[in-house]
Write a protein that holds these residues in place. Structure first.
Motif, PDB file in Angstrom:
ATOM      1  N   HIS A   1      27.310  31.125  33.827  1.00 20.44           N
ATOM      2  CA  HIS A   1      28.565  29.972  33.409  1.00 20.44           C
ATOM      3  C   HIS A   1      28.094  29.303  32.139  1.00 20.44           C
ATOM      4  N   ALA A   2      26.975  28.815  31.940  1.00 16.43           N
ATOM      5  CA  ALA A   2      26.226  28.301  30.784  1.00 16.43           C
ATOM      6  C   ALA A   2      26.189  29.241  29.796  1.00 16.43           C
ATOM      7  N   CYS A   3      25.769  30.547  29.899  1.00  9.20           N
ATOM      8  CA  CYS A   3      25.598  31.722  28.883  1.00  9.20           C
ATOM      9  C   CYS A   3      26.953  31.762  28.286  1.00  9.20           C
ATOM     10  N   TYR A   4      27.836  32.044  29.301  1.00 12.18           N
ATOM     11  CA  TYR A   4      29.261  32.200  28.708  1.00 12.18           C
ATOM     12  C   TYR A   4      29.774  31.029  27.894  1.00 12.18           C
ATOM     13  N   LEU A   5      29.965  29.912  28.124  1.00 12.65           N
ATOM     14  CA  LEU A   5      30.047  28.911  27.555  1.00 12.65           C
ATOM     15  C   LEU A   5      29.415  28.702  26.039  1.00 12.65           C
ATOM     16  N   HIS A   6      28.050  29.112  26.280  1.00 11.15           N
ATOM     17  CA  HIS A   6      27.320  29.003  24.818  1.00 11.15           C
ATOM     18  C   HIS A   6      27.908  30.170  24.003  1.00 11.15           C
ATOM     19  N   ALA A   7      28.187  31.294  24.674  1.00  7.55           N
ATOM     20  CA  ALA A   7      28.862  32.263  23.802  1.00  7.55           C
ATOM     21  C   ALA A   7      29.974  32.013  23.254  1.00  7.55           C
TER      22      ALA A   7
END
Length: 488
Positions: free
Chosen positions: A421-427
């Motif tokens: 989820h953190a990776c997605y929000l970062h993207a």
């Protein structure tokens, strides 16, 4: 209003109503007919008809002969009237859907006792009594479903009448209207000098649609004025449950409550007080962020501020009996508002903003409570990344919407779901910055050393497998790989 009506106003109201040529769709006269079923049906019909006629209230008046409209007096005593073992007024409210803030008043006119039932206009949806919606057709009460044109017109009125324009208090002399509002805060937050006379204050509030002069020359307070600048929200019954509630719990569950507080003032007048109160409650941690070590709040100030503002302006005011709530736990803070999100949860960061309450949102932006359009969620995600916190979570609840901010947690303590989820929000954040995510930017987000780039690669691979991100271009080199959110 919970204060007693001025007898002079009530007498004047009765005299104006009996001057009408005949009973109307929003006024009905009775002598002594006190049948509870009849009263309930009339309340629903009059509320709906008042909306159709553009009236803020409707009236059911006892002590007036319906044919001649002569004031003859009544023996009806609403304070002691019952339905079964239940007080009549309580029973009526219980049987109405949605529940209305009706009120009975008694006044003596020309030596005759007159009872007035004041009924707010229907809003948001037609008013029903015992499951049936009614409307006035001439001087008769009929089921709304038998008049599809009236029903369609009623829904059109609801669609074009925003919550902010409905009335929270009515028929007030100027001094009484000002007594209910924290008007000095209005001038303070806008950076305006306080007028030296009452007329100047009232005129300025009227310009911003916080109050409205009615046909009788008195003042009505709009929902916008009350929810923004109420001196005490509890003085406005229809808005009393919309005050911000803050609850602090022991540990990670809701079992033991340490402290609880409910806001008193309107949102614009009391917002800084809410933030100051929260800052005094939130624990502080020593956190490493972007190579800096310092003592900071467990939850970033800017993120908390923005999320609380969002909860206030995006709530669904049509949902009664509930309001915005901030809950503080040992490891997280949860901010909940009534009403589902108008935007898909996974698209909150980039999506153009949508608000149920645009006048409220506009004023809150105008005084600096909210961030600029579309930038609030970006700032929340940026703050959580800067302090290397777990990603915030937006969750749909039954009739509510909740956002959760988590306390600092090492990467190794995060589970797969948190990392992806953190990776997605970062993207998403990198995309709106027009600078796609890479292994390097993700390492910086998590504080991963360059020598451990394989850890970032595994997180990226998991996010790809879950369909939350995609390659910037097909066949890209591993060393220069860039990534976009799935919707880009």
């Amino acid at each position: 209003m919970t204060t007693a009506r001025d007898p002079a106003y009530l007498e004047s109201l009765v005299r104006e109503l009996v001057k009408l040529p005949a009973e109307t769709s929003w006024v009905e006269f009775k002598a002594n007919n006190t049948d509870p079923q009849m009263i309930g049906e009339r309340v629903a019909a009059l509320a709906n008809s008042a909306a159709l006629e553009g009236k803020s209230e409707a009236y059911l008046v006892w002590g007036v002969e319906d044919e001649t409209q002569a004031i003859i007096g009544t023996s009806f005593e609403p304070a002691t009237a019952t339905r079964g073992n239940q007080n009549l007024e309580s029973w009526l409210v219980q049987m109405l859907s949605p529940r209305l803030n009706i009120r009975f008043d008694t006044v003596t006119v020309d030596g005759h006792r007159v009872v007035i039932l004041e009924i707010p206009r229907a809003s948001e949806r037609p008013t029903a009594f015992s499951g049936t919606e009614y409307v006035r057709i001439g001087s008769t009460t009929q089921a709304l479903k038998g008049h599809p044109q009236k029903e369609a017109e009623l829904w059109r009125i609801f669609d074009r009448t925003p919550f902010e324009e409905l009335l929270a208090a009515t028929n007030l002399p100027g001094p009484d209207a000002l007594a209910l509002l924290d008007y000095p805060s209005y001038f303070k937050v806008l950076g305006l000098p306080l007028p030296t006379d009452q007329a100047g204050i009232l005129a300025r509030l009227e310009e911003d649609r916080l109050i409205r002069r009615n046909d009788a020359g008195r003042f009505d307070i709009t929902n916008l004025g009350a929810i923004l600048f109420a001196a005490d929200v509890q003085k406005f019954p229809t808005l009393a449950r919309k005050a911000v509630r803050v609850v602090v719990y022991e540990g990670r569950s809701r079992v033991n409550t340490i402290r609880e507080r409910q806001g008193q003032r309107g949102y614009a007048a009391g917002f800084e007080g809410i933030i100051t109160f929260l800052n005094g409650l939130l624990p502080r941690n020593e956190v490493i962020g972007q190579a800096l070590r310092k003592e900071v709040p467990m939850f970033p100030d800017l993120a908390v501020r923005e999320l609380i503002a969002n909860a206030l302006v995006h709530q669904d005011f049509a949902l009664t009996g509930t309001g915005p709530m901030v809950e503080i736990f040992e490891d997280r803070i949860e901010i909940t508002n009534p009403g589902a999100s108008l935007v898909e949860v996974n698209r909150l960061l980039d999506h153009a903003p949508r608000s149920r309450n645009e006048a409220l949102a506009s004023f809150m932006r105008r005084v600096g409570v909210c961030e600029e359009r579309g930038s609030g969620v970006d700032k929340v995600v940026f703050e959580t990344e800067f302090y290397q916190l777990p990603p915030p979570r937006w969750e749909r609840q039954d009739g509510a919407f909740r956002v959760v901010l988590f306390a600092h947690k090492e990467l190794r303590a995060m589970d797969r779901s948190d990392r992806v989820h953190a990776c997605y929000l970062h993207a998403c954040l990198r995309h709106v910055m027009r600078d796609p995510m890479t292994n390097t930017t993700l390492r910086e987000r998590f504080g991963i050393e360059p020598k451990n780039s394989a850890t970032a690669s595994r997180i990226i691979r998991d996010a790809l497998d879950d369909g939350l991100i995609k390659p910037y271009e097909e066949g890209q080199s591993k060393k220069t790989s860039r990534y976009l959110p799935f919707w880009a």
